[in-house]
Design an enzyme around this catalytic site. Structure first.
Site, PDB file in Angstrom:
ATOM      1  N   ALA A  33      17.282 -43.168  -6.165  1.00 45.66           N
ATOM      2  CA  ALA A  33      18.733 -43.368  -6.227  1.00 45.66           C
ATOM      3  C   ALA A  33      19.010 -44.844  -6.438  1.00 45.66           C
ATOM      4  O   ALA A  33      18.163 -45.706  -6.151  1.00 45.66           O
ATOM      5  CB  ALA A  33      19.404 -42.888  -4.941  1.00 45.66           C
ATOM      6  N   GLU A  68       0.824  -1.206   0.000  1.00 37.83           N
ATOM      7  CA  GLU A  68       0.000   0.000   0.000  1.00 37.83           C
ATOM      8  C   GLU A  68       0.866   1.268   0.000  1.00 37.83           C
ATOM      9  O   GLU A  68       0.550   2.250  -0.680  1.00 37.83           O
ATOM     10  CB  GLU A  68      -0.923   0.012   1.226  1.00 37.83           C
ATOM     11  CG  GLU A  68      -1.894  -1.163   1.264  1.00 37.83           C
ATOM     12  CD  GLU A  68      -1.366  -2.355   2.056  1.00 37.83           C
ATOM     13  OE1 GLU A  68      -2.159  -3.007   2.744  1.00 37.83           O
ATOM     14  OE2 GLU A  68      -0.143  -2.617   1.981  1.00 37.83           O
ATOM     15  N   LEU A 101      13.362 -39.318   6.062  1.00 35.37           N
ATOM     16  CA  LEU A 101      12.754 -38.062   6.504  1.00 35.37           C
ATOM     17  C   LEU A 101      11.449 -37.801   5.764  1.00 35.37           C
ATOM     18  O   LEU A 101      10.463 -37.353   6.372  1.00 35.37           O
ATOM     19  CB  LEU A 101      13.731 -36.906   6.292  1.00 35.37           C
ATOM     20  CG  LEU A 101      13.281 -35.527   6.799  1.00 35.37           C
ATOM     21  CD1 LEU A 101      12.871 -35.585   8.261  1.00 35.37           C
ATOM     22  CD2 LEU A 101      14.384 -34.498   6.593  1.00 35.37           C
ATOM     23  N   TRP A 133      22.534 -37.698 -12.323  1.00 35.87           N
ATOM     24  CA  TRP A 133      21.293 -36.938 -12.154  1.00 35.87           C
ATOM     25  C   TRP A 133      20.166 -37.794 -12.690  1.00 35.87           C
ATOM     26  O   TRP A 133      20.279 -38.385 -13.762  1.00 35.87           O
ATOM     27  CB  TRP A 133      21.357 -35.620 -12.908  1.00 35.87           C
ATOM     28  CG  TRP A 133      22.387 -34.680 -12.390  1.00 35.87           C
ATOM     29  CD1 TRP A 133      23.625 -34.448 -12.898  1.00 35.87           C
ATOM     30  CD2 TRP A 133      22.255 -33.836 -11.254  1.00 35.87           C
ATOM     31  NE1 TRP A 133      24.272 -33.507 -12.154  1.00 35.87           N
ATOM     32  CE2 TRP A 133      23.453 -33.111 -11.141  1.00 35.87           C
ATOM     33  CE3 TRP A 133      21.233 -33.624 -10.329  1.00 35.87           C
ATOM     34  CZ2 TRP A 133      23.673 -32.189 -10.117  1.00 35.87           C
ATOM     35  CZ3 TRP A 133      21.453 -32.699  -9.323  1.00 35.87           C
ATOM     36  CH2 TRP A 133      22.648 -31.988  -9.215  1.00 35.87           C
TER      37      TRP A 133
END
Length: 361
Positions: A165, A55, A298, A173
């Site tokens: 993986a 604002e 995790l 990659w």
């Protein structure tokens, strides 16, 4: 209630808010346009913390006197003194006659008080225009204010058969350059990049934003119950790293603190760090959005504890087989009723890869 012009000008305010996607934290991303006689005379978006809110920017950049004009704001103007003075007062001082607000501020310090302040001084206020779009801009800020924890997104790169993986840990990659560039944008909008010590030990990542010049780097947080991290780990370079661990490891913690690394001791849950306590601690540090780039352990723990709000999945056109590592370490399911249901938000092609955004039900 809202005209076609109202929608058009609020859309412009939302576009301005997006310009703060990488920079406004811990403040929300907010845009504002000021309109007189059907034309925009000023606009702005929230600047980095401690600087002008949307604002104020819009008022400063008005091409003519804003008295009697209408302001379109994507979030209710604040009514309290924080790092900056109240925006509601600035709108009153500028003489706006009407304010259109996309959504109420979830901050308990505001939460309707900004609108009340404007209305008490004779300003016409209309709320709720394009609220869904405004909420999508600030999932983390809304989460922190209403749930006391940040918005958590799990980013996972996998083969089409869901493997992240090889069995020996090699993962670089899986996805292509397009997907990896896309991840950089998600890192840039996050307040924290969270990983586990297993990923640090296996890949020695930096966990930084490397392709976008945002003027800031997310805080890097490593979940490391027993402080197994090496002092030479690249994630520790340059500071701006926090290690979450269990208590009772003063000697190891002292070494890290002497290096300029923050160490946060947390209570245990089933012998590991209580992830709910970690999220509360991050919220107390004004963390809005967390991007998790971790392994199956995790990822699985966050999913089990219902702390994962969104999944950002990149699937590469390849197969790695059963011996490769999976996406989530979850206890064996004995009934289909135990499965984790997902709502698909979007499915897109990114280079040769597929990107899916989904939310656990």
């Amino acid at each position: 209630m809202f005209s076609e012009n109202d929608h058009r000008f609020m859309s412009q305010a939302l576009q301005l808010a997006e310009r703060g996607l990488y920079t406004t934290m811990p403040n929300p991303r907010v845009g504002c346009v000021i309109v007189r006689d059907g034309a925009v005379i000023g606009g702005g978006w929230t600047q980095p913390a401690g600087q002008d809110h949307a604002e104020i920017q819009a008022i400063k950049h008005c091409a003519s006197d804003p008295r009697g004009a209408t302001a379109y704001v994507t979030l209710e103007p604040c009514s309290h003194f924080g790092r900056t003075p109240p925006c509601a007062d600035a709108l009153l001082k500028a003489g706006l006659s009407r304010v259109v607000v996309a959504m109420q501020d979830p901050n308990p310090k505001v939460a309707g008080r900004g609108v009340q302040r404007l209305e008490a001084h004779g300003v016409e206020v209309a709320s709720g225009l394009m609220e869904a779009e405004a909420r999508r801009l600030n999932p983390g800020f809304i989460s922190r204010m209403t749930r006391g924890r940040p918005w958590v997104t799990l980013k996972i790169a996998a083969s089409l058969d869901g493997r992240t993986a090889l069995s020996n840990g090699v993962s670089q990659w899986i996805t292509g350059e397009g997907a990896r560039s896309d991840v950089q944008r998600h890192r840039a909008r996050s307040c924290v990049i969270l990983t586990g010590v297993g990923t640090v030990l296996a890949d020695d990542p930096q966990m930084t934003v490397r392709e976008l010049d945002t003027g800031r780097q997310p805080l890097r947080v490593v979940v490391d119950s027993h402080l197994r991290i090496s002092p030479e780990a690249r994630v520790l370079l340059g500071g701006n790293t926090l290690i979450a661990c269990l208590s009772g490891q003063e000697d190891k913690a002292a070494i890290l603190r002497n290096m300029g690394v923050a160490v946060l001791e947390l209570p245990a849950f089933n012998g590991k760090i209580c992830l709910a306590s970690l999220m509360r601690a991050l919220a107390e540090r004004e963390i809005n959005e967390v991007l998790v780039e971790a392994g199956a352990t995790l990822n699985g723990s966050l999913l089990q504890r219902e702390l994962a709000d969104e999944l950002l999945l990149y699937y590469a056109p390849m197969l790695l087989g059963n011996d490769a590592r999976g996406m989530f370490a979850l206890p064996p399911l004995t009934d289909m009723g135990q499965r984790v249901g997902l709502d698909i938000l979007s499915l897109d092609r990114v280079g040769q890869d597929i990107r899916i955004r989904a939310r656990p039900r």
